[in-house]
Design an enzyme around this catalytic site. Structure first.
Site, short mmCIF file in Angstrom:
data_model
loop_
_atom_site.label_atom_id
_atom_site.label_comp_id
_atom_site.label_asym_id
_atom_site.label_seq_id
_atom_site.Cartn_x
_atom_site.Cartn_y
_atom_site.Cartn_z
N ASP A 34 -31.08 -45.51 -51.06
CA ASP A 34 -31.07 -46.49 -52.01
C ASP A 34 -30.49 -45.88 -53.48
OD1 ASP A 34 -31.97 -48.63 -53.20
OD2 ASP A 34 -34.03 -48.37 -53.62
N GLY A 37 -26.37 -49.47 -56.13
CA GLY A 37 -25.72 -50.52 -57.41
C GLY A 37 -26.00 -49.83 -58.70
N ARG A 47 -21.29 -53.15 -58.26
CA ARG A 47 -22.22 -52.64 -57.36
C ARG A 47 -21.64 -52.45 -56.27
NH1 ARG A 47 -27.51 -53.66 -57.57
NH2 ARG A 47 -27.51 -53.32 -55.35
N HIS A 51 -21.82 -48.65 -53.06
CA HIS A 51 -21.85 -48.70 -51.40
C HIS A 51 -20.60 -47.87 -50.96
CE1 HIS A 51 -25.19 -51.60 -52.14
NE2 HIS A 51 -24.32 -52.81 -52.35
N TRP A 83 -29.98 -59.72 -46.83
CA TRP A 83 -29.35 -61.29 -46.86
C TRP A 83 -29.41 -62.04 -48.08
CZ3 TRP A 83 -25.87 -61.14 -43.14
CH2 TRP A 83 -25.97 -60.72 -41.91
N LEU A 145 -26.53 -34.45 -32.43
CA LEU A 145 -27.41 -35.54 -33.20
C LEU A 145 -27.18 -36.76 -32.79
CD1 LEU A 145 -28.90 -35.73 -36.11
CD2 LEU A 145 -26.52 -36.27 -36.88
C1 IPE Z 1 -33.86 -50.64 -48.94
O1 IPE Z 1 -33.54 -50.67 -50.20
C2 IPE Z 1 -33.01 -51.12 -48.01
C3 IPE Z 1 -31.75 -50.22 -47.74
C4 IPE Z 1 -31.61 -48.76 -48.29
C5 IPE Z 1 -30.81 -50.66 -46.76
P1 IPE Z 1 -33.58 -51.94 -51.17
O2 IPE Z 1 -32.93 -51.89 -52.39
O3 IPE Z 1 -33.11 -53.33 -50.41
O4 IPE Z 1 -35.14 -52.14 -51.34
P2 IPE Z 1 -36.01 -52.87 -52.58
O5 IPE Z 1 -35.24 -54.22 -52.90
O6 IPE Z 1 -35.86 -52.06 -53.85
O7 IPE Z 1 -37.43 -52.63 -52.16
C1 IPE Z 2 -29.02 -49.24 -51.19
O1 IPE Z 2 -28.50 -49.51 -52.54
C2 IPE Z 2 -27.97 -49.82 -50.45
C3 IPE Z 2 -28.71 -51.12 -49.95
C4 IPE Z 2 -29.72 -51.65 -49.85
C5 IPE Z 2 -27.59 -51.91 -48.71
P1 IPE Z 2 -28.94 -50.63 -53.52
O2 IPE Z 2 -27.72 -51.58 -53.29
O3 IPE Z 2 -30.28 -51.18 -53.31
O4 IPE Z 2 -28.77 -50.17 -54.83
P2 IPE Z 2 -29.59 -50.42 -56.04
O5 IPE Z 2 -31.25 -50.17 -55.65
O6 IPE Z 2 -29.59 -51.70 -56.62
O7 IPE Z 2 -29.53 -49.30 -57.23
MG MG Z 3 -31.98 -50.91 -53.79
#
Ligand code: IPE
Ligand code: IPE
Ligand code: MG
Length: 255
Positions: A34, A37, A47, A51, A83, A145
């Site tokens: 996580d 973004g 953002r 990724h 989504w 792994l």
């Molecule tokens: C969890 O992160 C999903 C992934 C890392 C793929 P999110 O960014 O989607 O989760 P929330 O919205 O902060 O709970």
């Molecule tokens: C995790 O990073 C990747 C996915 C959920 C796909 P985020 O996209 O949730 O990044 P933040 O949490 O908004 O910084």
């Molecule tokens: Mg996130």
């Protein structure tokens, strides 16, 4: 046996003088990757740049996991709730598995890694499914792994699907209700046959599960770090392992 921590941590976390006990590494590590973004936003990038950068952190985690003989690495790449994001971002995320595998599949093969997935792949675009199926096929006989990507994964949906599969399963009609125990139920989850995560890592400072492996994490050890996923290094991985080794796992019993 123990070996010295290999690098001096650039973040001065003072883990460099600590040792990994090779006999006590977690078998299964799960990661909520996580903060992509926020990593991009901090730099004034869109953002999706986060990724893209996150792909490299993903491969660093794979390298660390293979180095320490971790058996299973489950990485949360896309949730059933993701989504909800703008089309542009979802479309970008859908292209990443193909891009990741295009760059890193040769290294995964060379490292004897087996690629697998959990989640509902049917909803993904064909080019994404094809890249994943190709990687699974090319690595299916590898016994190093197990690299398990959670893609379009949601734990509640997984549990609902398991219940549906059980109701449809004719083999279960001879069972008494009290024979349907945790072990039987586990066999209907995506993670059938896999051990539960010993260690769950979440980056970016958030301290929640976000619908990840709700059943399987009943007794996992949690490691939260403020590091954003694109900044996550092999050192950060080692730091989590070292911390894991200090935990006393009681499973409700006593020492
Ligand atoms: C969890 O992160 C999903 C992934 C890392 C793929 P999110 O960014 O989607 O989760 P929330 O919205 O902060 O709970
Ligand atoms: C995790 O990073 C990747 C996915 C959920 C796909 P985020 O996209 O949730 O990044 P933040 O949490 O908004 O910084
Ligand atoms: Mg996130």
């Amino acid at each position: 046996m123990s070996i010295r921590f290999p690098f001096f941590s650039k973040k001065e976390k003072n883990v460099s003088n600590q040792h990994i006990q090779l006999k006590n590494v977690p078998s299964h590590v799960a990661v909520i990757m996580d903060g992509n973004g926020r990593w991009a936003k901090k730099r004034g990038f869109p953002r999706v740049a986060g990724h893209k950068e996150g792909m490299e952190a993903t491969q660093r985690a794979v390298r660390a996991a293979t180095k320490y003989n971790i058996k299973i690495l489950t990485l949360f790449a896309f949730s059933t709730e993701n989504w909800k994001r703008p089309n542009y971002e979802v479309n970008f995320l859908m292209k990443l598995p193909k891009e990741f595998l295009h760059i890193y599949l040769p290294e995964l093969i060379e490292k004897n890694v087996r690629v697998e997935t959990i989640g509902e792949l049917s909803a993904l675009p064909d080019f994404t499914k094809e890249a994943i199926e190709d990687a699974k096929e090319k690595t299916k006989d590898n016994d190093g792994l197990l690299l398990n990507f959670a893609i379009n994964y949601g734990a509640r949906f997984e549990i609902i699907q398991a219940v549906r599969k059980m109701i449809r399963d004719k083999n279960l009609s001879n069972y008494n209700l009290d024979e349907i125990d945790e072990e039987v139920f586990s066999n209907y989850l995506y993670t059938k046959g896999l051990s539960d995560p010993d260690l769950l890592i979440r980056t970016s400072g958030e301290k929640r599960l976000s619908n990840f492996l709700l059943w399987q994490c009943a007794y996992s050890e949690f490691w939260f770090t403020d590091t954003l996923w694109p900044d996550f290094t092999e050192d950060d991985f080692y730091e989590a392992l070292i911390n894991f080794q200090k935990r006393k796992r009681r499973y409700g019993g006593i020492e």
